[in-house]
Design a protein around this motif. Sequence first.
Motif, PDB file in Angstrom:
ATOM      1  N   VAL A 135      39.391  51.302  29.921  1.00  0.00           N
ATOM      2  CA  VAL A 135      40.334  52.426  29.932  1.00  0.00           C
ATOM      3  C   VAL A 135      41.739  51.968  29.541  1.00  0.00           C
ATOM      4  O   VAL A 135      42.407  52.610  28.725  1.00  0.00           O
ATOM      5  CB  VAL A 135      40.371  53.100  31.317  1.00  0.00           C
ATOM      6  N   PHE A 136      42.203  50.844  30.122  1.00  0.00           N
ATOM      7  CA  PHE A 136      43.566  50.367  29.883  1.00  0.00           C
ATOM      8  C   PHE A 136      43.635  49.172  28.940  1.00  0.00           C
ATOM      9  O   PHE A 136      44.708  48.874  28.406  1.00  0.00           O
ATOM     10  CB  PHE A 136      44.225  49.969  31.209  1.00  0.00           C
ATOM     11  N   GLY A 137      42.531  48.480  28.759  1.00  0.00           N
ATOM     12  CA  GLY A 137      42.561  47.253  27.976  1.00  0.00           C
ATOM     13  C   GLY A 137      42.997  46.074  28.833  1.00  0.00           C
ATOM     14  O   GLY A 137      43.360  46.233  30.003  1.00  0.00           O
ATOM     15  N   PRO A 138      42.995  44.870  28.267  1.00  0.00           N
ATOM     16  CA  PRO A 138      43.313  43.670  29.060  1.00  0.00           C
ATOM     17  C   PRO A 138      44.792  43.301  29.071  1.00  0.00           C
ATOM     18  O   PRO A 138      45.142  42.215  29.506  1.00  0.00           O
ATOM     19  CB  PRO A 138      42.493  42.594  28.333  1.00  0.00           C
ATOM     20  N   ILE A 139      45.671  44.194  28.597  1.00  0.00           N
ATOM     21  CA  ILE A 139      47.083  43.834  28.426  1.00  0.00           C
ATOM     22  C   ILE A 139      47.737  43.406  29.737  1.00  0.00           C
ATOM     23  O   ILE A 139      48.482  42.427  29.781  1.00  0.00           O
ATOM     24  CB  ILE A 139      47.855  45.007  27.774  1.00  0.00           C
ATOM     25  N   HIS A 140      47.461  44.101  30.826  1.00  0.00           N
ATOM     26  CA  HIS A 140      48.075  43.743  32.114  1.00  0.00           C
ATOM     27  C   HIS A 140      47.488  42.448  32.664  1.00  0.00           C
ATOM     28  O   HIS A 140      48.203  41.639  33.269  1.00  0.00           O
ATOM     29  CB  HIS A 140      47.879  44.867  33.128  1.00  0.00           C
ATOM     30  N   HIS A 141      46.198  42.241  32.467  1.00  0.00           N
ATOM     31  CA  HIS A 141      45.547  41.026  32.980  1.00  0.00           C
ATOM     32  C   HIS A 141      46.013  39.789  32.214  1.00  0.00           C
ATOM     33  O   HIS A 141      46.065  38.697  32.778  1.00  0.00           O
ATOM     34  CB  HIS A 141      44.023  41.173  32.886  1.00  0.00           C
ATOM     35  N   ASP A 142      46.348  39.958  30.947  1.00  0.00           N
ATOM     36  CA  ASP A 142      46.889  38.846  30.164  1.00  0.00           C
ATOM     37  C   ASP A 142      48.205  38.367  30.786  1.00  0.00           C
ATOM     38  O   ASP A 142      48.422  37.167  30.990  1.00  0.00           O
ATOM     39  CB  ASP A 142      47.099  39.289  28.722  1.00  0.00           C
ATOM     40  N   GLY A 143      49.086  39.316  31.107  1.00  0.00           N
ATOM     41  CA  GLY A 143      50.344  38.956  31.760  1.00  0.00           C
ATOM     42  C   GLY A 143      50.132  38.367  33.137  1.00  0.00           C
ATOM     43  O   GLY A 143      50.876  37.474  33.573  1.00  0.00           O
ATOM     44  N   TYR A 144      49.120  38.854  33.840  1.00  0.00           N
ATOM     45  CA  TYR A 144      48.794  38.356  35.174  1.00  0.00           C
ATOM     46  C   TYR A 144      48.444  36.868  35.127  1.00  0.00           C
ATOM     47  O   TYR A 144      48.949  36.069  35.923  1.00  0.00           O
ATOM     48  CB  TYR A 144      47.617  39.161  35.710  1.00  0.00           C
ATOM     49  N   MET A 145      47.601  36.487  34.175  1.00  0.00           N
ATOM     50  CA  MET A 145      47.215  35.080  34.058  1.00  0.00           C
ATOM     51  C   MET A 145      48.402  34.221  33.625  1.00  0.00           C
ATOM     52  O   MET A 145      48.601  33.111  34.133  1.00  0.00           O
ATOM     53  CB  MET A 145      46.053  34.937  33.080  1.00  0.00           C
ATOM     54  N   ASP A 146      49.205  34.736  32.676  1.00  0.00           N
ATOM     55  CA  ASP A 146      50.373  33.973  32.226  1.00  0.00           C
ATOM     56  C   ASP A 146      51.353  33.731  33.366  1.00  0.00           C
ATOM     57  O   ASP A 146      51.912  32.635  33.504  1.00  0.00           O
ATOM     58  CB  ASP A 146      51.083  34.732  31.098  1.00  0.00           C
ATOM     59  N   LEU A 147      51.560  34.754  34.199  1.00  0.00           N
ATOM     60  CA  LEU A 147      52.517  34.597  35.301  1.00  0.00           C
ATOM     61  C   LEU A 147      52.039  33.561  36.297  1.00  0.00           C
ATOM     62  O   LEU A 147      52.823  32.699  36.731  1.00  0.00           O
ATOM     63  CB  LEU A 147      52.737  35.939  36.007  1.00  0.00           C
ATOM     64  N   TRP A 148      50.762  33.616  36.679  1.00  0.00           N
ATOM     65  CA  TRP A 148      50.283  32.648  37.668  1.00  0.00           C
ATOM     66  C   TRP A 148      50.219  31.234  37.099  1.00  0.00           C
ATOM     67  O   TRP A 148      50.390  30.252  37.838  1.00  0.00           O
ATOM     68  CB  TRP A 148      48.930  33.082  38.224  1.00  0.00           C
ATOM     69  N   ASP A 149      49.999  31.110  35.789  1.00  0.00           N
ATOM     70  CA  ASP A 149      50.114  29.794  35.164  1.00  0.00           C
ATOM     71  C   ASP A 149      51.509  29.218  35.397  1.00  0.00           C
ATOM     72  O   ASP A 149      51.665  28.030  35.705  1.00  0.00           O
ATOM     73  CB  ASP A 149      49.856  29.891  33.653  1.00  0.00           C
ATOM     74  N   ALA A 150      52.527  30.070  35.238  1.00  0.00           N
ATOM     75  CA  ALA A 150      53.910  29.619  35.385  1.00  0.00           C
ATOM     76  C   ALA A 150      54.259  29.357  36.844  1.00  0.00           C
ATOM     77  O   ALA A 150      54.838  28.320  37.184  1.00  0.00           O
ATOM     78  CB  ALA A 150      54.862  30.662  34.789  1.00  0.00           C
ATOM     79  N   LEU A 151      53.898  30.281  37.734  1.00  0.00           N
ATOM     80  CA  LEU A 151      54.294  30.152  39.143  1.00  0.00           C
ATOM     81  C   LEU A 151      53.583  29.008  39.845  1.00  0.00           C
ATOM     82  O   LEU A 151      54.148  28.372  40.743  1.00  0.00           O
ATOM     83  CB  LEU A 151      54.018  31.465  39.884  1.00  0.00           C
ATOM     84  N   LEU A 152      52.335  28.753  39.459  1.00  0.00           N
ATOM     85  CA  LEU A 152      51.555  27.703  40.126  1.00  0.00           C
ATOM     86  C   LEU A 152      51.597  26.363  39.377  1.00  0.00           C
ATOM     87  O   LEU A 152      50.843  25.453  39.703  1.00  0.00           O
ATOM     88  CB  LEU A 152      50.095  28.158  40.280  1.00  0.00           C
TER      89      LEU A 152
END
Length: 268
Positions: A75-92
């Motif tokens: 329905v929404f595509g993976p656009i939000h999940h892409d940012g989710y993974m990028d953010l946790w890569d940076a924070l962790l």
Amino acid sequence: MKALRGFMMAWGNFSKIPCPSHKWDEEARVWMLFFLPFIGAVGGVLMALALVVLTWAGLPWILTGALLTAMPFFVFGPIHHDGYMDLWDALLSARPDREERVRILKDPGVGAMGVMTMTVTLILTFGAMCTIAQVWETEGPVWMLLTLATVPFMSRTMSVAAVLAKKPMEGSQYATLTRGRETSMGAVGVVILWAVVTLFILAAAVMFEDARGAYMLIPMVSGISAGMCLTEKAVRDLGGMNGDISGAVTVFSETWSLVVLAVVCAVV
């Protein structure tokens, strides 16, 4: 006209449902953000309808849970999940300097931390959706169905409010938005809009199921709290908001709400 263009931009960028117009207008970006929660509302209603139809069709609750877990990607595509993974890569990443964390955030590749966090998130979402499907199959509480339909609206409202209220990261696509009283009022307006819609849905839930309808406030408040906490940490550690953080807030608050909804459904 800009409002209509902004609506089409929100539809075309944040939904996989075919959009009749893809014309971009930089001046309509604020309107695009304003309409983003409504795109979430459409997806939420579709998820609630899917739960009803799949249960009516006699599918096992575990298969229904799996399909509901996958549904946001269609329905929404993976656009939000892409940012989710990028953010946790940076924070962790455990990097002490902010510049290096920002570089990791903007890296188009996905690291181990992002993959592991996304895996845990999908497992939690799958478990929550299976529980929701099982409870709906046996009890069918209307308040639960209304909450499921409202969660994507709430998570995207959190995301938009964060974009409008927080300073943009240097080089962010949101850096062109005018800052000041107008933008702050826009953030407040979006939150008020969410509150009004949620109170309306809450009233409907109470009307259908008496005081039990108030249970929907628990997952909603949990999702809002989770989204606010992640926003504050991301802005503090990375120096501002950008599209990746916005998408991550959407996924994080949505996941928290669904897990809490499943827990509430299981124990009440």
